[in-house]
Design an enzyme around this catalytic site. Structure first.
Site, PDB file in Angstrom:
ATOM      1  N   HIS A 176       0.840  -1.194   0.000  1.00 15.30           N
ATOM      2  CA  HIS A 176       0.000   0.000   0.000  1.00 15.30           C
ATOM      3  C   HIS A 176       0.887   1.261   0.000  1.00 15.30           C
ATOM      4  O   HIS A 176       0.679   2.180  -0.789  1.00 15.30           O
ATOM      5  CB  HIS A 176      -0.901  -0.044   1.235  1.00 15.30           C
ATOM      6  CG  HIS A 176      -1.713   1.186   1.476  1.00 15.30           C
ATOM      7  ND1 HIS A 176      -3.043   1.267   1.162  1.00 15.30           N
ATOM      8  CD2 HIS A 176      -1.380   2.389   2.004  1.00 15.30           C
ATOM      9  CE1 HIS A 176      -3.497   2.463   1.488  1.00 15.30           C
ATOM     10  NE2 HIS A 176      -2.503   3.178   1.999  1.00 15.30           N
ATOM     11  N   GLU A 177       1.875   1.276   0.846  1.00 12.39           N
ATOM     12  CA  GLU A 177       2.745   2.456   0.927  1.00 12.39           C
ATOM     13  C   GLU A 177       3.569   2.614  -0.354  1.00 12.39           C
ATOM     14  O   GLU A 177       3.828   3.718  -0.802  1.00 12.39           O
ATOM     15  CB  GLU A 177       3.670   2.372   2.141  1.00 12.39           C
ATOM     16  CG  GLU A 177       2.943   2.325   3.481  1.00 12.39           C
ATOM     17  CD  GLU A 177       1.991   3.496   3.670  1.00 12.39           C
ATOM     18  OE1 GLU A 177       2.217   4.564   3.075  1.00 12.39           O
ATOM     19  OE2 GLU A 177       0.995   3.320   4.392  1.00 12.39           O
ATOM     20  N   HIS A 180       1.703   4.459  -2.884  1.00 19.12           N
ATOM     21  CA  HIS A 180       1.758   5.910  -2.705  1.00 19.12           C
ATOM     22  C   HIS A 180       3.028   6.474  -3.334  1.00 19.12           C
ATOM     23  O   HIS A 180       3.006   7.520  -3.969  1.00 19.12           O
ATOM     24  CB  HIS A 180       1.739   6.264  -1.214  1.00 19.12           C
ATOM     25  CG  HIS A 180       0.378   6.210  -0.597  1.00 19.12           C
ATOM     26  ND1 HIS A 180      -0.716   6.731  -1.213  1.00 19.12           N
ATOM     27  CD2 HIS A 180      -0.055   5.702   0.584  1.00 19.12           C
ATOM     28  CE1 HIS A 180      -1.780   6.547  -0.432  1.00 19.12           C
ATOM     29  NE2 HIS A 180      -1.396   5.915   0.654  1.00 19.12           N
ATOM     30  N   GLU A 260      -6.216   6.790  -1.277  1.00 21.68           N
ATOM     31  CA  GLU A 260      -6.152   5.629  -0.392  1.00 21.68           C
ATOM     32  C   GLU A 260      -6.810   4.409  -1.052  1.00 21.68           C
ATOM     33  O   GLU A 260      -6.278   3.304  -0.992  1.00 21.68           O
ATOM     34  CB  GLU A 260      -6.853   5.912   0.938  1.00 21.68           C
ATOM     35  CG  GLU A 260      -6.134   6.915   1.817  1.00 21.68           C
ATOM     36  CD  GLU A 260      -4.692   6.523   2.103  1.00 21.68           C
ATOM     37  OE1 GLU A 260      -4.416   5.324   2.284  1.00 21.68           O
ATOM     38  OE2 GLU A 260      -3.841   7.430   2.119  1.00 21.68           O
TER      39      GLU A 260
END
Lengths: 639, 205
Positions: A176-177, A180, A260
């Site tokens: 997930h990070e 980003h 997100e």
């Protein structure tokens, strides 16, 4: 799914945001001017209208409007600048302002080790430089990514995330990070935070004016007038600023929530295991409270994995909704899953599969198989002592020096002297100790080994890095020529390490490909001549399809050299993202013209991609072919 | 009404406001630089800490290995064990509530260095021990850990120097005084011969 598409999408939404932001600034100015306009209108009604302003409506006083607009814009930009200064240190500064401690692989509590492994796997699979990882001593479960480009990105995790998540869950959070980072969300976030902070300055100043006015002595009438004026202006500033900031926040939160969802979706795609990420979220939801205990966190909310502070305007979507979407995609993924043992996709990470016109950068998205293969592959192929050395700031330097080690005794002798003179006998001894292990590393794996060293190198102090870089330069020059490996190594260092020491920036420039045709021509010609198989013209033409307006013929071979390549790349680095993308695709296409990707070509491609800041995944599956015993040099890579 | 009269005053007021805001920007930048320097220093220290810990972990197995061979060297072994215990407790006390007190740790580490050196000197007298694979392995581990310690110490001293520069030079010294940033202590080594040459402490560039 294409990395660049997302970047484009991010850029488009940035543009939309800029428009919205300008609108809100205009609104703020209008609101500030409103009391003046009312006053002017009332004066007019009382017949004391200002003199001699022909043709202008009563409420408009251009002078006053200019003062208000100019003042507001100046204050807002100064306020935004304050915030910008706070972010100036890049991701490192953000992590450090949260009190993060950098994890060192050697500190290796098992939980920390597991986290670092997961991050390494994800980096190698996506071709992203391995980011430094900070740990925040806090029992909540959270994580964040910070930094403006993949090269200066850092990841942060709370102690709670380390201790309470399973490996799969942790992998989901890491993915997930990474999303980003890869999608440029952080740059967007920083801009938004700066804009909101700029408008908030108005509120701040309004409050100050209130205080000043409230404390002013009310003796003489002239002063009394001024006090009343201050109160009025203060009130106008607070109201206008609050409304502006309110809308700014809503905007920020809305964008952040979309990013997100995107990050969750990408994480699911990278790991093919959305259930793990959903489980991580569920674990967070099951906790009584998950607020990070740091005052600094409230301003940095949008960086985090879940809202770090309970803000009214949530920067994160509700956890329940995130879980629902993830599990929806879990069901979607599981339905058409390949049965165990079915033939896998065989195209290597780079190369051109004819039927499936997938592009090089499209595969920059890591996939689950590659991610999971990284650690076992490394363990199988590399001696444990070497892997350990890559993770130590001291030993990692020796590993890098050895990657430029000479092939003859004479050169090696000179290199040893250089190391001893510049870095001391201890380093010379370490180099000798690691040399046998390093010489067994298959060439295609060398870049992966170097990647592993990067986080350790970031632990050097500025001075240590300068000394090391100088010594490395001398070691490379010891044989009087620059080999392709050395050239690629230098590009990798420039892109992956020097960016962090502030030597150069790596944000995309503004030049269009049309303005750099000459350099693209030189680059593509050099690439086409690289295999020296007499098919340079064909290779060049294949690659040239990616770039409109290139000359039909490649440059002559004599005019192609690594120096010319350096020069061309320096100018091509000023390209915008779309241009960089095209160039890398053109290079990859030209290289695969003969249907194979040679080790030399792979190195060249990686060096070029590094210099242009384009992420390319390690070709883990093909690297495995090079496990000890497998044939190495010169042979085309199987595809 | 008052507004027409105060408008020019307000324009005059805008100038100091802008100046004040610019000042805030400068102050923020200075404060951030100090805060970052302090965090870097702590991070650099934790790098030393990591290596020292690893070294402390190596010593019990070293003592175990050596004990079998060195019946008559009990006092040397005792000295090593004692020095290790002191170094371990010094390492635990070195970074309490964000402050780094390296002096005691440096002293304890130096005395551990001394004890280890005399132990290694004794090992020379036992060729069997010296040739054993376990011993050679341990020795290599110890040497490379010491190199890493020296290197991490150098990085720490660089970070301390940067921090102290900021704390003591204008204009950030004003901000430092305002927010209680203090000069930090570099790691002084008394023994220069054993460290990497440059690792002498960051007193001078």
């Amino acid at each position: 799914l294409n990395f660049f598409d997302h970047q484009d999408a991010a850029r488009r939404s940035t543009r939309r945001l800029v428009v919205l932001f300008i609108l809100s600034v205009v609104g703020v100015i209008a609101m500030l001017y409103l009391p003046i306009a009312l006053y002017l209108v009332s004066e007019e009604a009382e017949g004391r209208g200002p003199r001699g302003r022909d043709g202008l409506p009563a409420w408009l006083d251009p002078g006053a409007l200019a003062v208000v607009a100019g003042g507001a814009i100046t204050l807002i930009s100064l306020g935004a600048l304050v915030r910008r200064v706070q972010f100036a240190g890049g991701g490192r500064a953000v992590a450090e302002s949260l009190g993060g401690r950098w994890l060192s692989p050697s500190s290796a509590s098992p939980a920390e080790r597991r986290l670092l492994d997961t991050v390494e796997e994800m980096s190698i699979a996506s071709g992203m430089p391995v980011p430094p990882v900070a740990i925040i001593e806090d029992e909540s479960i959270n994580a964040f990514a910070a930094g403006t480009t993949p090269a200066n990105a850092v990841l942060g995790f709370t102690r709670g995330a380390l201790n309470r998540l399973t490996r799969d869950e942790l992998q989901g959070v890491v993915a997930h990070e990474f999303s980003h980072i890869a999608h440029g969300d952080m740059r967007l976030n920083i801009r938004l935070a700066c804009a909101v902070a700029g408008v908030m300055v108005l509120v701040l100043i309004g409050r100050v004016l209130f205080h000043v006015a409230a404390r002013a002595p009310r003796t003489r009438s002239r002063k009394g007038d001024a006090t009343a004026g201050l109160l009025l202006v203060g009130l106008a500033l607070v109201v206008a600023g609050s409304i502006g900031a309110f809308f700014g926040r809503i905007l920020q939160a809305a964008v952040s929530r979309q990013r997100e969802y995107l990050a969750d979706a990408s994480a699911a795609q990278y790991t093919r295991n959305p259930r793990a990420l959903a489980a991580a979220l569920r674990r967070i939801a099951g906790l009584p409270s998950n607020t990070l205990d740091s005052a600094a966190a409230s301003g940095l909310n949008h960086f985090f994995f879940t809202s770090a502070a309970s803000a009214w305007l949530a920067t994160h979507p509700p956890i329940g909704e995130r879980i629902r979407r993830l599990e929806g995609s879990a069901n979607a993924i599981e339905a058409p899953m390949r049965p165990e043992g079915a033939p896998e996709r065989t195209e290597s990470a780079i190369g051109f599969a004819p039927q499936h016109r997938a592009t090089t950068t499209e595969r920059a998205v890591p996939d689950a198989r590659t991610i999971d293969a990284v650690t076992p592959m490394l363990k199988r192929t590399l001696p444990p002592r070497l892997i350990e050395a890559c993770r130590e700031p001291f030993d990692a330097q020796a590993v890098l020096l050895l990657s430029a080690w000479g092939s003859t005794d004479e050169v090696r002798e000179r290199q040893r002297d250089v190391v001893r003179a510049n870095l001391g006998p201890a380093m010379a001894a370490t180099v000798s100790r690691l040399r046998p292990a390093m010489s067994r590393v298959p060439e295609p794996l060398l870049l992966t080994v170097l990647d592993l060293c990067m986080p350790a190198l970031q632990q050097l102090s500025q001075r240590q890095y300068r000394d090391f870089r100088a010594a490395l330069g001398e070691v490379m020059r010891a044989d009087g020529k620059v080999s392709l490996m050395e050239w690629t190594l230098r590009s990798a260092l420039a892109r992956r390490v020097e960016v962090r020491f502030g030597a150069l920036g790596d944000a995309p420039g503004r030049a269009t490909i049309a303005a750099r045709l000459g350099d693209a021509h030189a680059l593509l010609s050099t690439v086409a001549h690289a295999p020296a198989n007499g098919r340079a013209r064909e290779a060049y033409r294949r690659g040239a399809e990616w770039i409109r307006g290139l000359p039909v013929e490649p440059l002559a071979a004599e005019r192609c050299s690594l120096d010319a390549l350096d020069h061309a790349l320096e100018r091509l680095a000023e390209l915008n993202e779309a241009g960089r993308h095209c160039v890398v695709e053109a290079v990859a296409t030209a290289m695969s013209e003969d249907g194979a990707m040679h080790t030399r070509e792979d190195l060249l491609l990686r060096g070029i991609a590094d210099r242009l800041g384009v992420l390319l995944p390690s070709a883990v599956d093909s690297l495995e072919q090079h496990a000890p015993g497998a044939a190495l040099d010169g042979k085309p890579r199987p595809r | 009404m008052t507004l027409a009269a105060t408008l020019p005053d307000l324009m005059v007021a805008a100038v100091p406001l802008t100046v004040a805001l610019a000042l805030v920007i400068v102050l923020t930048a200075l404060y951030n630089a100090l805060a970052v320097a302090r965090v870097r220093m702590r991070n650099a220290f934790s790098q030393i800490d990591v290596q020292l810990r690893r070294r402390h972990d190596l010593i019990p197995s070293l003592v175990e290995t050596v004990r079998g061979y060195m019946e008559h060297e009990r006092s040397t072994l005792q000295a090593v064990i004692r020095a290790r215990a002191e170094a371990v407790s010094a390492a635990e006390g070195a970074a309490v509530d964000g402050r780094i007190a390296v002096r005691a740790l440096a002293a304890a580490t130096a005395s551990l260095d001394g004890a280890l050196r005399s132990l290694m000197a004794r090992v020379e007298a036992y060729p069997d021990l010296k040739a054993s694979a376990v011993m050679q392995n341990l020795q290599e581990e110890l040497v490379s850990t010491e190199n890493r310690v020296a290197f991490a110490r150098q990085a720490f001293n660089d970070a301390v120097m940067r921090m102290n520069e900021r704390v003591s030079t204008f204009p950030s010294n004003l901000v430092a005084r305002l927010f209680g940033f203090e000069q930090a202590e570099p790691w002084q080594t008394e023994d220069h011969t054993r460290a990497v040459p440059e690792a002498r402490t960051g007193a001078a560039r």
